[in-house]
Write an enzyme that holds these catalytic residues in place. Structure first.
Site, PDB file in Angstrom:
ATOM      1  N   ASP C  34       0.859  -1.189   0.000  1.00 37.32           N
ATOM      2  CA  ASP C  34       0.000   0.000   0.000  1.00 37.32           C
ATOM      3  C   ASP C  34       0.891   1.234   0.000  1.00 37.32           C
ATOM      4  OD1 ASP C  34      -3.244   0.355   0.793  1.00 37.32           O
ATOM      5  OD2 ASP C  34      -1.989   2.134   1.089  1.00 37.32           O
ATOM      6  N   THR C 126     -10.257  -2.284  -8.847  1.00 32.13           N
ATOM      7  CA  THR C 126     -10.548  -0.844  -8.750  1.00 32.13           C
ATOM      8  C   THR C 126     -11.586  -0.421  -9.794  1.00 32.13           C
ATOM      9  OG1 THR C 126      -8.187  -0.614  -8.236  1.00 32.13           O
ATOM     10  CG2 THR C 126      -9.419   1.428  -8.687  1.00 32.13           C
ATOM     11  N   ASP C 130     -13.136  -2.392 -15.923  1.00 36.85           N
ATOM     12  CA  ASP C 130     -12.921  -2.859 -17.292  1.00 36.85           C
ATOM     13  C   ASP C 130     -11.947  -1.946 -18.051  1.00 36.85           C
ATOM     14  OD1 ASP C 130     -14.825  -4.834 -16.550  1.00 36.85           O
ATOM     15  OD2 ASP C 130     -16.408  -3.410 -17.023  1.00 36.85           O
ATOM     16  N   ARG C 156     -25.734 -10.066  -7.410  1.00 36.91           N
ATOM     17  CA  ARG C 156     -26.876  -9.246  -6.968  1.00 36.91           C
ATOM     18  C   ARG C 156     -28.145  -9.664  -7.698  1.00 36.91           C
ATOM     19  NH1 ARG C 156     -23.550  -3.463  -6.745  1.00 36.91           N
ATOM     20  NH2 ARG C 156     -22.231  -4.164  -5.021  1.00 36.91           N
ATOM     21  N   ARG C 158     -28.784 -12.557  -8.945  1.00 38.01           N
ATOM     22  CA  ARG C 158     -29.193 -13.866  -8.430  1.00 38.01           C
ATOM     23  C   ARG C 158     -29.846 -13.753  -7.045  1.00 38.01           C
ATOM     24  NH1 ARG C 158     -23.865 -17.422  -8.930  1.00 38.01           N
ATOM     25  NH2 ARG C 158     -25.218 -18.940  -7.912  1.00 38.01           N
ATOM     26  N   HIS C 180     -19.175  -3.356 -16.005  1.00 41.76           N
ATOM     27  CA  HIS C 180     -19.499  -3.229 -14.578  1.00 41.76           C
ATOM     28  C   HIS C 180     -19.765  -1.753 -14.371  1.00 41.76           C
ATOM     29  CE1 HIS C 180     -19.511  -3.592 -10.250  1.00 41.76           C
ATOM     30  NE2 HIS C 180     -18.450  -2.821 -10.123  1.00 41.76           N
TER      31      HIS C 180
END
Lengths: 319, 319, 319, 319
Positions: C34, C126, C130, C156, C158, C180
């Site tokens: 990080d 992140t 895509d 979600r 499903r 997405h």
């Protein structure tokens, strides 16, 4: 992909495979080898149908060649106590009666395993595991050999202590060392739960501790007879134990467990405290023991050395 | 504490117990009942030694009385295909040859189970499971009865489709409905992977789809013969399946699975799409089917009704 | 030993690590990197104390160099929807508002990851995943790059379908493909449960199907707003998803899942049906789609291509 | 269906829920209650999307009334070390600085929990847990109250011992007793691995044991500072611990663990060896201790009694 081989797919081998599949873990491919190749094929086909319900593992039957690249090979082949006529539990020889027959079988198996999978760790499960591990080590010509040793005995000790203490067996610390067989030594002096000696905890129950000790030793013996009379031989417990040991090697867990490996100071293979990880047993040490326990261990060493000699006798000129 | 009973502790019963222990889940106590009480005691003693390595579960042998309070009782007792002489796979009767013998056995068992555990859900595993579930429902006098039905067949279908598609079996959706036996119906029309019909996916392989279909049906049949020739009978796959179904009931999962329960429109017990949860099968519906598949299902219903009659014949005046 | 790297140890990164530890599986070592090295060290130290309770995994903080030998590197670094000001859910741009800032961050990170772990599969988490995966693929110079894509959206879908059908979400098959983000496409036409289209199952509920469709789409949207208003950003669900995807790669599961990779026919990275295993996405195909769904996918492709251009704009002369 | 409540859904509460979901086990329904109802709703919505990937668990936000029927209620509400200004690790008061504020919060919460779920076991996680458990027991008017106590400290002790011994932390036995706080007592005298005192094992390393002891105590302290500086407060380790303790209660495991409950001989709540199962702590005992350790425990008892008084001071006329 991490591959595990199982040589000998009888009841113990099959329970080990089922447990490996259910537990997920590191193992990704399992190859089953059996003298009866139809049995290996049947178990593999049957197990495959359980795999959509668990983490992806491929199970298939194969020959020795298919062990190539295996990280661990589990050997369970051989006569068991029942088929080998070693069920008279008053017989001080016990499992050692199987040495001759199973050493012959190992002499046929191990060189083929080692030829196919020279880098594999070899785990001996067949009875008597400790002398057969001595033979396996000699045949393999390397040190990546261990046996399941007294881990199953230690679990029995823990389960029966936990019964008396009315607590979860997982939280009872207790070991059996020496031979997986009649000369094994229960380490009462270091058995503990919650940082407290179990002998102290049992003493609080009101009964004389010596009596409870004898009763627990009888519980263990009685349970063993119950298993043998019921199903011929221990298979489910030892299967789960075997799966867990394989995982400890594959994952390099450095697990601290009573399994058996060659211990130079005693010039034989026996269960002491072993650190199990990549490559097999990485380190061994003798736990704290009372004088009686130490004397018992020495007797066990003598018995094991003699048994190992008998196992080695199958080699041409005791090679 | 959540209790599960197992009546009949042969190979399938034992694999179920091992799987229940390894999987953890809701089950906390397992009672093993077997005509051969020594076998039940032996398996229980053996399994106990695996329990320190898994979530806490108590396993013990008992009599029917010890089933009191069980949430689910699994019945695996009876002759299997081998001991019942039903291994001729070209015989259109198949597992139905076992009806007479196993219906007699169930007539002895079920009333004792129901007397001891009147609230339990009863899961029938013994072959042929569907007619025996009809009999069990009649004997029990309640509707909390289902059989493992065609779930294992569906898993086989998925595994062999996955082989061809080179993907994880878990991600192939495919069901077998109707009888767990020779009249079962593979639902090719609704089988899919990644939201795409498998028939389309297979067509992309270049071979004629009809040929691939036949090959996959042969793969399934061949694997079954491999199992029977290798070990006498399917046991590990069905054991894992049984453990998973028990968990679905105990956890009230409302799992959508092809297991068999009594379906009023057909007046018999068969596998369709079933919603399995607390109390057993809570809902059933017929999946989308091609005309051929529907015709196959109707033939299966006829076979199942007749088989159910034969099972019910053990009752005094067909009660 | 199998090593996994996590670059960016915010809420999502930490949930991923916790899930990797709890699930056991193939992963044996986790390295946390990080920008705020104190945060990485803090999370690692905290996680370590959970490890005695789960299969052995080592977790430690490190620098890029410590990623050497990692099989998979998960990148979660960057601004999230809240910190990047992309929480106006009526904004058709949605997560794409984060492209500029996060592409800059990736331009700094990816070359260092690739230098340290040239063989690793790179998983982009992140937002927007895509376009960032397009950039990552360009920066990495190899094809072992995928993003979590629409798998979380599919879950979600499903979950909310399962709510209506009153069954276990695991047994509902439904996918979201494309971006997405706001142009994602819910594949209603192939959604099924128990081998039956969900549109048929919903129609049996009595309400008009179009109404139910809109309600479910609202349920999904509403749940998303609930998450963002409650905790700032989705983190637990995506953490579990990420752990599961890593396991699919490490175990070479050939899992069939809607995750995003570069799809040559569309010249961009998007979620279709992907086969995920060793090396990342091994195969992709377009699922069965209705005309409307196909039109939606084409709109999504246009949006994704444009977004990818914006992500690539951080490269010197659009390299 | 087995229900668990979580009151206070900050970082620790959320990590606990994630761990409960991932581990499967007995818990079937989780209700999240938080002063900030939007946070509870957000966490619940987020967690739900992880549930198709794990054994069926329902997670939802609710009010106190929704705790009705819960078997266990976990309380993590209150200020943490950072928000409560208790991060000066040289301050001998430590977590006790939070007593005033958190006792007020508990005085508001506990009666509402008990009114809704009078049969529930209450598990206190908020710092300082032991005095808050005293207050909770008084407010609840029953004995089914325990705190996570020194279990996390014991895990830290085990992890750092395992580091030195180069073995798996699971196989190191070591406990911390007394206060979860500055007066806690590390039980060096009974710490063991493989049936052997760790002090003996460490002595074999060649360095003076006293030096190693101090270094390990520093390791633990340093790791704690690392966590606090990195993320503000310990959350992932304690979350996993909390999930495990809940499972021990739900499954009636009779686990032997250092968690805190009211111990009549000392007239306060502290961690000793506790047997945890149905109903909470079923039995407690003092482990074997050296004289120094016993003296340390007595000092800890004095500190805990005084802290408990301060917690009880929030009650009207010290009721």
């Amino acid at each position: 992909m991490v591959k595990v081989g199982v040589v000998g797919v009888g009841a113990v081998g099959a329970a080990t495979v089922l447990s490996l599949i259910e537990r997920g873990g590191m193992c990704r491919e399992i190859v089953l080898v059996d003298l009866d190749s139809r049995r290996a094929a049947g178990v593999a086909a049957d197990m495959r149908y359980a795999t959509p319900l668990a983490p992806t593992v491929e199970v298939r039957a194969g020959g020795y060649d298919d062990l190539a690249g295996a990280a661990v090979v589990i050997i369970t082949a051989g006569l068991n106590e029942k088929s080998g006529g070693a069920t008279d539990r008053s017989d001080p020889e016990g499992r050692r009666r199987l040495i001759g027959a199973n050493a012959e079988i190992y002499a046929g198996i191990v060189p083929r395993v080692v030829a196919a999978a020279p880098e594999a760790v070899l785990m001996v499960v067949t009875d008597p595991p400790d002398p057969l591990a001595v033979l396996t080590r000699r045949l393999a010509g390397h040190d990546r050999v261990f046996s399941t040793g007294t881990l199953i005995d230690s679990l029995r000790f823990r389960v029966h202590l936990a019964d008396r203490l009315k607590v979860r067996p997982r939280d009872v610390q207790a070991m059996v060392v020496g031979e997986h067989g009649t000369s094994e030594v229960l380490l009462w002096s270091s058995a503990s739960a919650g940082g407290t000696p179990v002998l102290d905890l049992l003493a609080r129950c009101g009964e004389p501790v010596d009596l409870i000790r004898r009763e627990i030793e009888d519980d263990i013996r009685f349970a063993n007879i119950t298993i043998i009379e019921g199903t011929g031989a221990s298979q489910y417990g030892i299967g789960v134990v075997s799966a867990l040991l394989v995982e400890a090697v594959l994952r390099d867990e450095r697990a601290v467990l009573p399994v058996a490996a060659y211990y130079p100071p005693y010039e034989t293979t026996l269960s002491l405290v072993s650190v199990l990880g990549a490559g097999g047993v990485q380190q061994m040490f003798e736990p704290a023991m009372s004088e009686d326990e130490r004397a018992g261990l020495e007797r066990s060493v003598v018995a094991l050395r003699e048994a190992a000699e008998r196992a080695l006798a199958v080699l041409p000129d005791g090679a």
